[in-house]
Each structure stands twice: as structure tokens, then as C-alpha cells.
Design a protein around this motif. Structure first.
Motif, short mmCIF file in Angstrom:
data_model
loop_
_atom_site.label_atom_id
_atom_site.label_comp_id
_atom_site.label_asym_id
_atom_site.label_seq_id
_atom_site.Cartn_x
_atom_site.Cartn_y
_atom_site.Cartn_z
N ASP A 96 0.81 -1.22 0.00
CA ASP A 96 0.00 0.00 0.00
C ASP A 96 0.84 1.27 0.00
O ASP A 96 0.30 2.37 0.18
CB ASP A 96 -0.92 0.02 1.23
N HIS A 220 -7.66 -1.19 7.15
CA HIS A 220 -8.45 -1.85 6.10
C HIS A 220 -9.86 -2.23 6.54
O HIS A 220 -10.62 -2.74 5.72
CB HIS A 220 -7.72 -3.07 5.54
N VAL A 229 -6.38 4.42 3.79
CA VAL A 229 -5.05 4.68 3.24
C VAL A 229 -4.09 4.81 4.40
O VAL A 229 -4.33 5.57 5.34
CB VAL A 229 -5.03 5.99 2.41
#
Length: 415
Positions: A96, A220, A229
Motif C-alpha cells: 500500500d 483496512h 489509506v
């Protein structure tokens, strides 16, 4: 001799630590009416693991069994954690991020609370202060009290979806401020920050010279309009210490496996010796169980997206039930429908109630009369608010909130 000892004890006596979630919930449980045969509805803490609908992934269970049966993980682990586990977590989180983490960036802990204690201890110094969100997670305050680290609270703004009051942060911070804590997805608010707001937070931190602690225990677990994020995407702006764990996303809080991850492309944490201090303190604290560390690579690699999707969908359903049912209780107001994590926070209107003094009194009497446990907001810095956790089996959640409504009707002020 006795008088001298008494004086010594008086001088060395530590201040009474602030309330923690566990201490408040333990006290509320003592007020349950043992003659009430209805099931207790636990809406006070985020541990859905006792409900079959929230069972962890088969891949995680298999990984633990395999690690135990290997007979290779009954030993002490290295003080900073098994290298394979640290590499695995670094790779998992790097998916990520715009840059790659390494095993050297990851420090394993015995759960997220242990990670908080390590961070607070490593950052504490004489005369220093730390900025914490209000409302927030009270373990930070409790750990800071033991380390004689001054706490300064910045507000989260309900009218703006619980965004950080950045103007307030600028007033609070000074040259003695060692860090600012950001919890996203939000505990207790159920909020998820936008990318734009997160960038403003990091830019403010850079301007003020602040280190950011990104508490992403609920990483998440976002199911609303804003995707999760990680704060570490802005690590090039200001150094980030990310705190995470297996507990919430995999529904295994009892496995006690957490981590601290440094995101610091500019090397500021190395130069300031923060990393060195973290390493030194971790070497004298407890380790997470070796076999759980050994299972981590398998857990991260083999858990399917279907499992995560199922958990998010269940939490979305529970959040909607919670929000809709709370709207039917006149004495509470929920500013926003939860979009992440496992709880929401509601404002208590005491003017509509008789014989209820404050949020703690509400929770004590609710436990005694209805066998429902919710957390008073005063434990999180917001007096006369309530944190309601909805990560329970849906029918039990509905039953619990119906009991809260019954409690309101019993105590409603007569017109």
C-alpha cells in the motif's frame, strides 16, 4: 525507621493512572444483576472473536497449528522478532506504499497495547509532552502518566466527520512536543480520514517538527465512502511510526501479535536516535509468542480477500443496525454513521433523563438493569458521551440496543 520509610514512600508514590478501557469495563461487569437470565450484551469493547459469525480465517488457524506441530518454534525468539515474520509484515505493508519497507523497519510486539507502551517509553523525556486525540484510546494517556509524559489533547470535530482540529494542534504544540497520535480508522468514532485530510495532518506535523504515531490497529476495516489509506504514504513529508496488529483484521485479539513500523525515507528517526531507543527498550520487554511469530508469513500470504470482504460486509451491516437503532433512542445522538473500525460514539442528553447523573452513572445503571455494557465517554476524554461497539452477532446487537431503549423509557423525564 518507620517514619523514614513512610516519607520515602510518600516521595516515590506515583500518580494514580487514568482510567483504561479494561478497568472501566471490569467495574461495569461487577454491577451486573446475577439474577438476570438474559445474555449479557457486550457493547463496550472490540472483541468479536467469541461470536461464531466473526471467526478468523481458516488460513490463520492452519498457520498456527502448523507452527505448533513443527516443534521448531518452542524456543525464545530474537528480541526484535523472528526475521521471517518481520520480512513478511514489511512486504505485506509495502503493498500500500510508494516505497518498500524492510525487515529492519519492523519491530514485533506482544499486541498493540504493548506497542503503545514501548513507543511512549521510548519518546518520554523530562519536560516533554505528547498530543493525543479527544476522544481517543485511553491506554496512551495511562502509559504517559506512568512515564511522566505530559498529555495535551487536540479535538476531533464531529461536525466535520471527526477530522482533526489542526488549528488547535498548532496552538498546543511547542518545542517540547515529541509526537502526535493519529488513530485511523477511528477508535472510538468509527471514522475514516480522507486522503486530503491525512496530507494536511502530515504537512502540519512537518511545519511543527512533530513525529507522527499512526495507530492503524483497524487498518483496512473501512466500509464507507472513504477507503483506508495508511499514513505512511506520506512518510517522505514527516517520519511516521505505524502501530498495527493481527487482532482486529483477523479477529484474533488473544494471539497478542502487534508491530511498530518506521517509515522514514529521510533518515530522521535514525539521526535522532529514536530507532536506537526503540531497539534498546524492546530488548528488555516481553516478546510475542514464538509460534505466533512463526505463523505470521503463512497468515499474511494465505488469507484470502474473500475473508476480509466477509468481515467488512458484516461490520457494515452491524454499523447500519447500530446507527439506525440508536436514532430510535431520544437521549442519544450519533453524529455520523460509522464507516470504519468497530464502534461509534454518541452524545448523551441528560436533560431527557431522571436519576442519571452523568455518562458513568448511565453505564453503571444500564449494566445493572439491562445487562448491557457500553463504555462511558469520560474514559476517552468526552464526558457525557458513550462508546458503543457493534462487533457482535447481529441479533444480539439488536436485542442490546432495544434494551438501551427500554432503559431510556424507564428513566425518561416525565413531561
Amino acid at each position: 525507621m518507620e517514619n523514614g520509610a513512610a516519607k520515602c514512600d510518600s516521595r516515590e508514590r506515583k500518580p494514580t493512572p487514568p482510567l483504561t478501557v479494561r478497568s472501566v469495563l471490569d467495574a461495569l461487569m461487577e454491577n451486573l444483576d446475577q439474577s438476570d437470565r438474559r445474555p449479557v450484551v457486550p457493547l463496550g469493547h472490540g472483541d468479536p472473536s467469541s461470536f461464531p459469525c466473526f471467526r478468523t480465517s481458516p488460513a490463520a488457524e492452519d498457520a498456527i497449528v502448523e507452527a505448533l506441530r513443527s516443534a521448531k518454534l518452542n524456543c525464545y525468539a530474537p528480541s526484535l522478532g523472528l526475521d521471517a515474520a518481520r520480512r513478511s509484515i514489511a512486504g505485506h505493508l509495502s503493498r500500500d506504499l510508494p516505497y518498500k519497507l524492510s525487515a529492519d523497519d519492523v519491530f514485533l510486539t506482544a499486541g498493540a497495547n504493548h506497542a503503545i507502551d514501548i513507543l511512549i517509553t521510548a519518546l518520554a523525556q523530562h519536560g516533554a509532552n505528547i498530543l493525543l486525540p479527544k476522544p481517543g484510546y485511553p491506554t496512551y494517556e495511562a502509559c504517559a502518566a506512568f512515564r511522566h509524559l505530559e498529555v495535551r489533547y487536540f479535538d476531533l470535530l464531529p461536525e466535520k466527520g471527526w477530522e482533526v482540529d489542526l488549528d488547535g494542534v498548532k496552538v498546543l504544540a511547542n518545542d517540547k512536543t515529541v509526537a502526535m497520535v493519529i488513530i485511523n480508522p477511528g477508535n472510538p468514532c468509527g471514522s475514516v480520514f480522507t486522503l486530503e485530510h491525512m496530507k494536511k495532518i502530515t504537512e502540519t506535523a512537518k511545519t511543527l517538527g512533530l513525529l507522527l504515531i499512526a495507530d492503524e490497529v483497524y487498518a483496512h476495516l473501512a466500509y464507507g465512502s472513504n477507503p483506508f489509506v495508511p499514513m505512511a504514504v506520506f512518510g517522505s513529508i514527516t517520519p511516521i511510526l505505524t502501530l498495527g496488529s493481527l487482532s482486529k483484521r483477523w479477529i484474533v485479539p488473544g494471539w497478542r501479535l502487534g508491530w511498530i513500523v518506521t517509515t522514514d525515507p529521510n533518515g530522521i528517526l535514525q539521526k535522532s536516535k529514536v530507532v536506537e531507543t526503540l531497539q534498546s527498550y524492546i530488548k528488555i520487554t516481553a516478546d510475542p509468542a514464538t509460534f505466533v511469530q512463526g505463523a505470521v508469513p503463512h497468515i499474511l500470504e494465505k488469507t484470502t480477500e474473500d475473508f476480509f470482504l466477509k468481515i467488512r460486509n458484516m461490520l457494515r451491516e452491524a454499523a447500519n443496525i447500530c446507527y439506525d437503532k440508536l436514532k430510535e433512542i431520544p437521549c442519544v445522538t450519533c453524529p455520523h454513521r460509522p464507516e470504519g473500525a468497530m464502534s461509534t460514539i454518541v452524545k448523551l442528553d441528560l436533560s431527557l433523563l431522571e436519576d442519571i447523573n452523568d455518562d458513568l452513572d448511565f453505564c453503571v445503571k444500564l449494566a445493572k438493569e439491562e445487562s448491557v455494557i457500553v463504555l462511558p465517554g469520560s474514559a476517552m476524554g468526552l464526558k457525557n458521551w458513550l462508546r458503543v461497539t457493534f462487533s457482535v452477532e447481529p441479533s444480539l446487537l439488536e436485542d442490546g440496543l432495544l434494551r438501551v431503549k427500554t432503559f431510556y423509557l424507564r428513566h425518561a423525564k416525565k413531561k
